[in-house]
Design an enzyme around this catalytic site. Structure first.
Site, PDB file in Angstrom:
ATOM      1  N   LYS A 677       0.839  -1.197   0.000  1.00 32.05           N
ATOM      2  CA  LYS A 677       0.000   0.000   0.000  1.00 32.05           C
ATOM      3  C   LYS A 677       0.874   1.247   0.000  1.00 32.05           C
ATOM      4  O   LYS A 677       1.971   1.238   0.539  1.00 32.05           O
ATOM      5  CB  LYS A 677      -0.848   0.027   1.262  1.00 32.05           C
ATOM      6  CG  LYS A 677      -2.167  -0.674   1.124  1.00 32.05           C
ATOM      7  CD  LYS A 677      -3.008  -0.454   2.355  1.00 32.05           C
ATOM      8  CE  LYS A 677      -4.227  -1.336   2.286  1.00 32.05           C
ATOM      9  NZ  LYS A 677      -4.914  -1.444   3.558  1.00 32.05           N
ATOM     10  N   LYS A 693       5.614   3.819   0.993  1.00 36.50           N
ATOM     11  CA  LYS A 693       5.147   2.536   0.482  1.00 36.50           C
ATOM     12  C   LYS A 693       5.395   1.492   1.552  1.00 36.50           C
ATOM     13  O   LYS A 693       6.529   1.289   1.983  1.00 36.50           O
ATOM     14  CB  LYS A 693       5.940   2.187  -0.766  1.00 36.50           C
ATOM     15  CG  LYS A 693       5.460   0.977  -1.486  1.00 36.50           C
ATOM     16  CD  LYS A 693       6.372   0.783  -2.666  1.00 36.50           C
ATOM     17  CE  LYS A 693       5.698   0.066  -3.802  1.00 36.50           C
ATOM     18  NZ  LYS A 693       6.622  -0.049  -4.918  1.00 36.50           N
ATOM     19  N   ASP A 791       9.000  -3.313 -15.656  1.00 29.72           N
ATOM     20  CA  ASP A 791       7.548  -3.111 -15.541  1.00 29.72           C
ATOM     21  C   ASP A 791       7.191  -1.677 -15.931  1.00 29.72           C
ATOM     22  O   ASP A 791       6.516  -0.970 -15.196  1.00 29.72           O
ATOM     23  CB  ASP A 791       7.076  -3.446 -14.127  1.00 29.72           C
ATOM     24  CG  ASP A 791       5.563  -3.662 -14.060  1.00 29.72           C
ATOM     25  OD1 ASP A 791       4.938  -3.794 -15.141  1.00 29.72           O
ATOM     26  OD2 ASP A 791       5.005  -3.683 -12.965  1.00 29.72           O
TER      27      ASP A 791
END
Ligand code: NAG
Ligand code: NAG
Ligand code: NAG
Ligand code: NAG
Ligand code: NAG
Length: 950
Positions: A677, A693, A791
């Site tokens: 999260k 984070k 990514d």
């Protein structure tokens, strides 16, 4: 005597064997010293007890251990580089050579063709360049399989390989050959089982000699420029199991004869220029499971054989001009899983038998002329997960069980004439994330059960005849970002609890009969971008709290609001928002009586003082509760008495770990990703914001890929203005936090694919592209060792207050020099994954460049990488297909294209280079940056002059 002779003969043999072994061993060692072996994969050769006897060396095999002549060498996927080690040509007994998925470069060796026993040669997935040596057409007498897939080979297509008559497998796909035809002589390779020449720039017609390849099992000529008709002789190839002819320019009609291919399992002739009807025998092959014919110009009715196909599970015929009905009992005889007939002119009823086999997962019939009711039987189809029936002529009631199918995540029924109520059975649809019911004739009240659909993100039911109140329970839909119930007959008040819909960006309740006040709590939905409450009967004051919202569209016209409009809303952008509210006054309300006016002022003053007092009181209370909560949290997971926090800082920080830990409140959550999260923490004397984070706790599973270690190791080394800055990491025994600079405008993906997209005009998008490219270029070219992000996607590009872009989220980043570059765990996100993954699972910077190309395409087209609007395709496929048919400009984001067309086209071309199928023809990030910058330079020649002056 005989015994002695035998002994001598034996000794001689032994000597020969040892000689052969030691010389083969020497050739292997010579080969090793000529190549680049960064991971030391071959370091064990020549060492240990098996010294001199190479049969036991890694990756080496011998046909016969006693002669020790090397027969097989499998060096695939070892990150090896350098030119082809020519010493390998001296291994005279070699039968199998596999160097696939490495980094070998330079020309292909002519000498290989002289090896008398070589039967299997696999050089796929390297950087070999230049022409295929002509000597190969005269040697290779025993070669059975040749695989050169995905290299950088150029020159004419090597037609002379048709000389290698023993070949069973010829795979040359994904190279950069010059446009050339497929040789007629290929028909001589009668033992051929596999012909894989996709993406080889082949043009001309498909030679009809292909009909001589009687043993062919797999024919793949996809993604070339073949024109003319499909040769009917393909119908003679009775061993065929797979035919791939998609993405060519084939025209004419589909030949009759495929029906006799008894072993055919899969046929793909999509994305061509085929016309005419589908032949009657098309669906007769008994094991035919997958048929793709989408995006052609096929006309006429579907053949009756479709209804009798017994193995068909996947039929995609969207985007043609087919008409007539689906066969009446379609699905009864076959294990249908996937049916997409969208965008045709099909009519008649939806067959009740589609899910008879109990396997149907995706049912896409949109944009046709289907009529009648949705069959009751489909309500029993519990395998369904994607249902799109929009824009047809469906009518009648929707079966109650159909509403409640447990696996469905997209239920799209819009644009029909469906009636009846939304059944409470919808409570069963607990996976549904998009519920699109607009433009029908649904009646009755919205069932309270809608509030139980915890995954619902988008609910549209505008333009129906829904009545009754808005259920309170809708406020439980914590993921909902789009709620459109406009043009109905809903009544009652807007529930105050709607303030709990924290993700909501669009709320449209216009054209209903809603009454009561505008709830001030709506001002708490800070993500809201579009708010339309117009044409209702809302009364009372316009709540000042709504000025907290950053609305790009706000309409509350034609209601019964009264009182003074808050000054904030007097701005030009809101001048249309309040029309048709006669009781509402701008500035000061006119008053007849002066003393009355004074009285009002006094009351106002008293009220103001009272409200300030209230605010202070509530702030106090809030602070108290907050502290209580922190205290409770501390008591559990964040307890620092049991586990000490360790702060590792990478940049100068002026806050304590305590301040960060205290800010981890669920109310501060701003995002959630695969790794954990993300919270917004306001800390420090100046009320500075940071993003924190919090990674998921270390569990059994997460040990496999510990993203924390990876991310910290990588990010702490990285400093660049276009990379999100990691300020520090904070860890204790169970909890791991990463503190980043806070990016107030969130992610590019969120911004671009929500109602907020209108904020991003073209100059901003261009700047974002340049910034992100510079960030990636830094990772690829300026970091030692280079870093592959792995990514890259729009959700990992974050925007600062000025909409400058920074690259984020190295959860799966891995430095290239750090361990084998071939990863067993697939990284990346749907729609962004480079095609070579499918072949090699080989990760390089080139995969990042592909993903970045997809991001540019998103910026230029405004589309999502996997958008529903574009059929079942990813963005890259959609863009290339559309450009092919309608030109570059047809794919530009039409809301911007007017003014910036030229510049957008130039950027689009750069994107197309980045998403090239061939990894090595994608430009390096450094060139991407300079190409992007060049575009602007052309527009501003002055800049160059200034530079010269310096
Ligand atoms: C291995 O080679 C030896 C010597 O040439 C021969 O006698 C033997 O039969 C071979 N073994 C096999 C399994 O081919
Ligand atoms: C040769 O030896 C290796 C290792 O000792 C063994 O795995 C292999 O099966 C043997 N091959 C033959 C053909 O006997
Ligand atoms: C192919 O074979 C033919 C005859 O067998 C020969 O004349 C020709 O030179 C060969 N082609 C090449 C490129 O070696
Ligand atoms: C293939 O393309 C090349 C280059 O565009 C062209 O010269 C040649 O005529 C084409 N061949 C056929 C058969 O269309
Ligand atoms: C398909 O047919 C339509 C109408 O007949 C025509 O306008 C279009 O150009 C055709 N497309 C192709 C790719 O042949």
């Amino acid at each position: 005597m005989a015994a002695v002779r035998r002994l001598l003969a034996f000794l001689l043999l032994l000597l020969q064997a040892i000689a052969a072994a030691s010389s083969d061993a020497q050739h292997l060692l010579a080969a090793r010293s000529a190549l680049h072996d960064p991971d030391g994969a071959l370091a064990g050769w020549g060492a240990g007890s098996g010294r001199g006897l190479p049969c036991r060396w890694a990756r080496v095999s011998c046909a016969n251990n006693s002669t020790a002549a090397i027969a097989g060498l499998d060096l695939s996927k070892l990150s090896l580089g350098g030119g082809f080690p020519s010493a390998l040509c001296s291994l005279r007994s070699l039968e199998l050579l596999d160097l696939s998925a490495n980094e070998f470069a330079g020309p292909l060796p002519a000498c290989l063709a002289a090896l008398p026993a070589l039967a299997h040669l696999n050089l796929a997935g390297n950087n070999f360049s230049g022409e295929v040596p002509p000597e190969w057409g005269a040697g290779f007498r025993s070669l059975l399989a040749l695989n050169l897939v995905q290299n950088l080979l150029s020159g004419e297509f090597p037609a002379f390989l048709a000389n290698l008559t023993a070949l069973q497998d010829l795979s040359l796909a994904y190279n950069m050959f010059a446009p050339s035809p497929l040789p007629e002589k290929l028909g001589d390779l009668t033992d051929l089982r596999v012909l894989f020449v996709a993406n080889c720039s082949l043009n001309g017609t498909i030679p009809s000699s292909i009909g001589k390849l009687k043993n062919l099992v797999n024919l793949d000529l996809s993604t070339n420029n073949f024109n003319g008709e499909i040769p009917p002789s393909i119908g003679n190839l009775s061993s065929l199991e797979q035919i791939e002819l998609f993405s060519n320019k084939l025209s004419g009609s589909i030949p009759v004869g495929f029906g006799s291919l008894k072993r055919l399992r899969s046929l793909d002739i999509s994305m061509n220029w085929l016309t005419g009807e589908i032949p009657e025998d098309m669906f007769t092959p008994p094991v035919l499971a997958s048929v793709h014919m989408y995006q052609n110009n096929l006309t006429g009715r579907l053949p009756a054989t479709l209804g009798m196909a017994s193995s068909l599970s996947d039929l995609r015929i969207f985007a043609n001009q087919l008409s007539g009905p689906l066969p009446p009992e379609f699905g009864k005889n076959c294990p249908l899983q996937f049916l997409d007939t969208s965008d045709n002119r099909l009519s008649g009823p939806i067959p009740a038998t589609l899910c008879t086999s109990g396997k149907l997962k995706q049912l896409m019939l949109l944009d046709n002329q289907f009529e009648g009711a949705i069959p009751v039987e489909l309500g029993q189809c519990r395998t369904l997960n994607r249902v799109r029936l929009s824009s047809n002529r469906l009518s009648g009631l929707v079966p109650p069980e159909f509403w409640g199918l447990p696996g469905v995540y997209l239920l799209e029924l819009s644009g029909n004439a469906l009636s009846g109520r939304i059944d409470p059975a919808i409570a069963g649809a607990n996976n549904v994330s998009k519920l699109l019911l607009q433009d029908n004739r649904f009646t009755g009240a919205l069932p309270a059960e809608l509030g139980t659909l915890a995954n619902l993100q988008e609910f549209r039911a505008s333009n129906n005849c829904l009545s009754g109140p808005l259920p309170q329970s809708l406020a439980n839909l914590s993921l909902l970002y789009n709620l459109d119930l406009s043009h109905n007959s809903l009544s009652g008040e807007i529930p105050r609890d709607f303030a709990k819909l924290k993700k909501l960006t669009l709320l449209d309740l216009s054209d209903n009969h809603l009454t009561g006040n505008v709830p001030p709590e709506l001002g708490e939905i800070v993500m809201m971008n579009t708010l339309d409450l117009s044409n209702n009967e809302l009364s009372g004051q316009m709540p000042a709290q709504l000025q907290n919202l950053r609305l790009t569209h706000f309409n509350i016209s034609y209601n019964k609001l009264s009182g003074t409009l808050p000054v904030f809303f007097d701005g030009l952008q809101y001048q249309e928002s309040f029309l048709g509210n006669p009781g509402l006054c701008h500035g000061f309300c006119q008053s007849n009586d002066n003393s009355d006016g004074k009285w009002h002022t006094t009351i106002k003053l008293v009220f103001s003082i009272a409200s300030v007092a209230m605010i202070i009181l509530s702030l106090g209370l809030a602070w108290f509760c907050y502290k209580c909560r922190i205290y409770k949290m501390n008591a559990s997971e964040l307890d620092d008495e049991k586990s000490n926090w360790v702060l590792t800082s990478f940049h100068r920080v002026d806050f304590s770990e305590r301040a960060i830990v205290n800010s981890l409140d669920e109310n501060n959550v701003i995002g959630q990703g695969g790794a954990g999260k993300v919270y917004k923490a306001v800390i420090g004397p100046q009320g500075e914001a940071m993003a924190v984070k919090k990674l998921w706790p270390i569990g059994v599973e997460s040990k496999r890929i510990d993203t924390f270690e990876a991310e910290v190791a990588t990010l702490s080394k990285v400093r660049h203005r276009n990379i999100v800055k990691l300020a520090c990491s904070i860890t204790n025994r169970v909890c791991r936090l990463l503190v980043y600079e806070y990016m107030p405008n969130g992610s590019l993906g969120d911004m671009l694919h929500s109602a907020k997209r209108s904020i991003l005009d073209w100059p901003m998008r261009y700047k974002i592209a340049v910034n992100a490219a510079e960030g990636l270029s830094y990772l690829h070219h300026d970091c030692k060792p280079p870093i592959v992000h792995r990514d890259v996607k729009s959700n990992n590009i974050l925007l600062d207050a000025e909409y400058g872009a920074k690259v984020a989220d190295f959860g799966v980043a891995k430095t290239i020099g750090d361990g084998p570059a071939t990863m067993s765990i697939i990284a990346g996100s749907c729609g962004y994954i480079a095609p070579e993954y499918a072949y090699t699972l080989h990760v390089t910077e080139k995969s990042d460049i592909y993903s970045f190309g997809v991001v540019i395409l998103e910026l230029v087209t405004g589309m999502k990488p996997m958008a529903l609007e574009i059929g079942e395709m990813d963005l890259v496929t959609w863009v290339s297909a559309n450009i092919e048919q309608n030109g570059l400009e047809s794919v530009l984001d039409q809301t911007l294209a007017e003014q910036f067309k030229d510049e957008m086209c130039k950027v689009l071309k750069i994107a197309l280079l980045c998403v090239s199928n061939i990894p090595n023809s994608r430009p390096p990030m450094r060139s991407v940056v300079s190409m992007l910058l060049d575009i602007k330079e052309e527009n501003k020649p002055k800049l160059k002059v200034e530079e010269l002056a310096i």
